[in-house]
Design a protein around this motif. Sequence first.
Motif, PDB file in Angstrom:
ATOM      1  N   GLY A 375       0.921  -1.268   0.034  1.00 28.09           N
ATOM      2  CA  GLY A 375       0.037   0.219  -0.132  1.00 28.09           C
ATOM      3  C   GLY A 375       0.734   1.405  -0.095  1.00 28.09           C
ATOM      4  O   GLY A 375       0.384   2.268  -0.339  1.00 28.09           O
ATOM      5  N   LEU A 376       2.078   1.023   0.459  1.00 26.04           N
ATOM      6  CA  LEU A 376       2.948   2.350   0.667  1.00 26.04           C
ATOM      7  C   LEU A 376       4.373   2.023   0.533  1.00 26.04           C
ATOM      8  O   LEU A 376       4.799   1.015   1.013  1.00 26.04           O
ATOM      9  N   VAL A 377       5.082   2.720  -0.229  1.00 25.20           N
ATOM     10  CA  VAL A 377       6.634   2.629  -0.678  1.00 25.20           C
ATOM     11  C   VAL A 377       6.994   4.050  -0.018  1.00 25.20           C
ATOM     12  O   VAL A 377       6.784   5.100  -1.097  1.00 25.20           O
ATOM     13  N   CYS A 378       7.933   4.071   0.574  1.00 25.01           N
ATOM     14  CA  CYS A 378       8.426   5.250   1.209  1.00 25.01           C
ATOM     15  C   CYS A 378      10.124   5.220   0.712  1.00 25.01           C
ATOM     16  O   CYS A 378      10.801   4.404   1.140  1.00 25.01           O
ATOM     17  N   ALA A 379      10.341   6.314  -0.013  1.00 24.68           N
ATOM     18  CA  ALA A 379      11.974   6.182  -0.404  1.00 24.68           C
ATOM     19  C   ALA A 379      12.417   7.431   0.333  1.00 24.68           C
ATOM     20  O   ALA A 379      12.393   8.555   0.486  1.00 24.68           O
ATOM     21  N   ALA A 380      13.681   7.149   1.174  1.00 24.58           N
ATOM     22  CA  ALA A 380      14.332   8.166   2.034  1.00 24.58           C
ATOM     23  C   ALA A 380      15.371   8.864   1.462  1.00 24.58           C
ATOM     24  O   ALA A 380      16.088   8.092   0.379  1.00 24.58           O
ATOM     25  N   LEU A 381      15.221  10.099   1.104  1.00 25.03           N
ATOM     26  CA  LEU A 381      16.124  10.985   0.162  1.00 25.03           C
ATOM     27  C   LEU A 381      17.173  11.504   0.784  1.00 25.03           C
ATOM     28  O   LEU A 381      18.351  11.561   0.443  1.00 25.03           O
ATOM     29  N   ALA A 382      17.074  12.196   2.178  1.00 26.15           N
ATOM     30  CA  ALA A 382      17.974  12.987   2.672  1.00 26.15           C
ATOM     31  C   ALA A 382      17.534  13.341   4.227  1.00 26.15           C
ATOM     32  O   ALA A 382      16.439  13.090   4.586  1.00 26.15           O
ATOM     33  N   GLU A 383      18.774  13.591   5.037  1.00 27.80           N
ATOM     34  CA  GLU A 383      18.402  14.197   6.291  1.00 27.80           C
ATOM     35  C   GLU A 383      18.224  15.492   6.228  1.00 27.80           C
ATOM     36  O   GLU A 383      18.978  16.349   5.667  1.00 27.80           O
ATOM     37  N   ALA A 384      16.962  16.052   6.894  1.00 33.31           N
ATOM     38  CA  ALA A 384      16.856  17.533   6.872  1.00 33.31           C
ATOM     39  C   ALA A 384      16.726  17.917   8.550  1.00 33.31           C
ATOM     40  O   ALA A 384      16.370  17.017   9.274  1.00 33.31           O
ATOM     41  N   THR A 386      14.101  19.093   9.557  1.00 34.54           N
ATOM     42  CA  THR A 386      12.603  18.726  10.227  1.00 34.54           C
ATOM     43  C   THR A 386      12.454  16.929   9.931  1.00 34.54           C
ATOM     44  O   THR A 386      11.345  16.899  10.367  1.00 34.54           O
ATOM     45  N   GLY A 387      13.384  16.370   9.583  1.00 33.12           N
ATOM     46  CA  GLY A 387      13.521  15.046   9.849  1.00 33.12           C
ATOM     47  C   GLY A 387      13.895  14.556   8.295  1.00 33.12           C
ATOM     48  O   GLY A 387      14.601  15.257   7.670  1.00 33.12           O
ATOM     49  N   VAL A 388      13.396  13.405   7.910  1.00 33.47           N
ATOM     50  CA  VAL A 388      13.861  12.626   6.820  1.00 33.47           C
ATOM     51  C   VAL A 388      12.945  12.987   5.697  1.00 33.47           C
ATOM     52  O   VAL A 388      11.762  13.203   5.738  1.00 33.47           O
ATOM     53  N   VAL A 389      13.776  13.582   4.597  1.00 35.30           N
ATOM     54  CA  VAL A 389      13.062  13.921   3.384  1.00 35.30           C
ATOM     55  C   VAL A 389      12.471  12.770   2.830  1.00 35.30           C
ATOM     56  O   VAL A 389      13.574  11.844   2.246  1.00 35.30           O
ATOM     57  N   THR A 390      11.368  12.533   2.220  1.00 37.71           N
ATOM     58  CA  THR A 390      10.718  11.427   1.604  1.00 37.71           C
ATOM     59  C   THR A 390       9.898  11.607   0.504  1.00 37.71           C
ATOM     60  O   THR A 390       9.176  12.376   0.366  1.00 37.71           O
ATOM     61  N   ALA A 391      10.101  10.532  -0.514  1.00 42.49           N
ATOM     62  CA  ALA A 391       9.125  10.448  -1.422  1.00 42.49           C
ATOM     63  C   ALA A 391       8.094   9.219  -1.279  1.00 42.49           C
ATOM     64  O   ALA A 391       8.698   8.147  -0.817  1.00 42.49           O
ATOM     65  N   ARG A 392       7.009   9.362  -1.333  1.00 44.47           N
ATOM     66  CA  ARG A 392       6.087   8.518  -1.091  1.00 44.47           C
ATOM     67  C   ARG A 392       5.178   7.974  -2.264  1.00 44.47           C
ATOM     68  O   ARG A 392       4.673   8.969  -2.997  1.00 44.47           O
TER      69      ARG A 392
END
Length: 498
Positions: A375-384, A386-392
């Motif tokens: 149902g969901l695939v999260c791609a961790a892109l970078a640390e920021a 505010t937290g992990v920058v994510t593509a969903r």
Amino acid sequence: MTRIRHNDWGTLDPPAIGAWQPALTVSVVIPAYNCAAALAQTVAALAEQTYPARLVEVVVADDGSEPPIDLPGVRVVRVSEGWGRGTARETGRLAATGDVIHWLDADMVLAPDHLEAHMRWHHLIDHAVVIGDTRFVAALGEEGTRTEYTRATLESTRMLKDAGSSAYLLHTGASSSVRADLLRDAGGVDRTLNMAEDTELGYRLAQAGAVFIPDEQARAWHVGQSTVMRREKDVHRHNWSFLGDLIPDLRWLRGHPRRRWLVPYVQVVVAATGYEETRAGVDSALAGTIADTAVAIIGPWDKLTDERRDSLDDPLLDLRLIHNLYRNEPRVTFVTAAPDSAAPSPFLLTLPSGWVLGADTLSRLVRLAEQDTLGLVCAALAEAETGVVTARLERTAAFSRAALFHGGTDDLVDEMFGSVWVSGAEYGFATEDQAEPLAGDPAKWRALAGKRQNEVKELRAEIDRLTAEVDRLSADPAPDTAATGPLTSLIRHLRSAG
């Protein structure tokens, strides 16, 4: 209410027929056209149902019959605009008042407990689509047989429990039922379709979070063969000309590498920020190996007015440039807020500002999601900060079903469909300044992605061959260590490179 994983309805325990107290009302909606004799037989069978008559209404949608249909004890609504099964079904739906809509063809004869069998499931969950057990007979009184397609599908999927995202393909207007509010939220019936309207509706119900349940106890009979049984090739030739546009899941109908389709396979959402970085993200989505991708750009587009302004020093210059660039691109839309759902598209990708997709990034993410119907695939892109920058990448059906329950949406999606985290770099995400150029020609870019995939496959095949060779040599009573040493080192090198 029970939460069902994928389409595995086996966790539900319906009451035995005759051993429960119904409460929901049901509207049996029958589209009809010049079929008075068959319809009279169908209505007569409805009069013998075990489901309480006070909870049942029968609505016949007369699609222009001559003479007009007139049956006692039945609500007849006349189709006033348009014609065809889609129009008639939708006309009947809009006139119906029941909690549940039960579709029925005008040439079906139901077993006395047919409606009761259906309605048991709707009392258990509010997102069931129940499919009756239709048998084809030469004459009433015979046991009859299912169509070959239905038989093979049910046998190969444990009665649709293992059908995953394709369970909707068995949805039929001959005898199926659904909650009226779920049907309304899915958009009702497509009035433009005179055939295949039930398959297309089934697809949209799936995107709305439905669970498809075939019930062997919901027996019904059809005298003679169906149109599909008699003219299968002609029916497919006709229907597929429509369904390619409307159902992105039917990938074999979308073989053309460049053309645009009405319903995108993936809807990408990008927030409008700086002109260059927004352009890089949008262009990468449009140029990927999944051609039927559309992009929605989020921004305050209502602020772009036409009064006199300084063309080069406009405070909204970047926003205006983005709008100028894509206003004539048919695959791009401009929205002021992120959509609640990508429906009827099956997938939604949220791409963070400043990031771009590789040529095959989207196709690889979708393949990963499809492997286990995630149902969901999260791609961790970078640390920021505010937290992990994510593509969903979100599956529309999964988030629609999760929305039917209270609680954390992502947690519910994980429970009912599964979710996974991956490395963005591994899947080809890059920042705008690090991304490879599109090389001008999307076709060449896609070809490059395909070439790289083939190279990876060849490399993996070579690793498997060499591994087998090492195993063979290792099994030798007196292995040649001078030979196995270099082979082992080579395999390690190839694995690290792959």
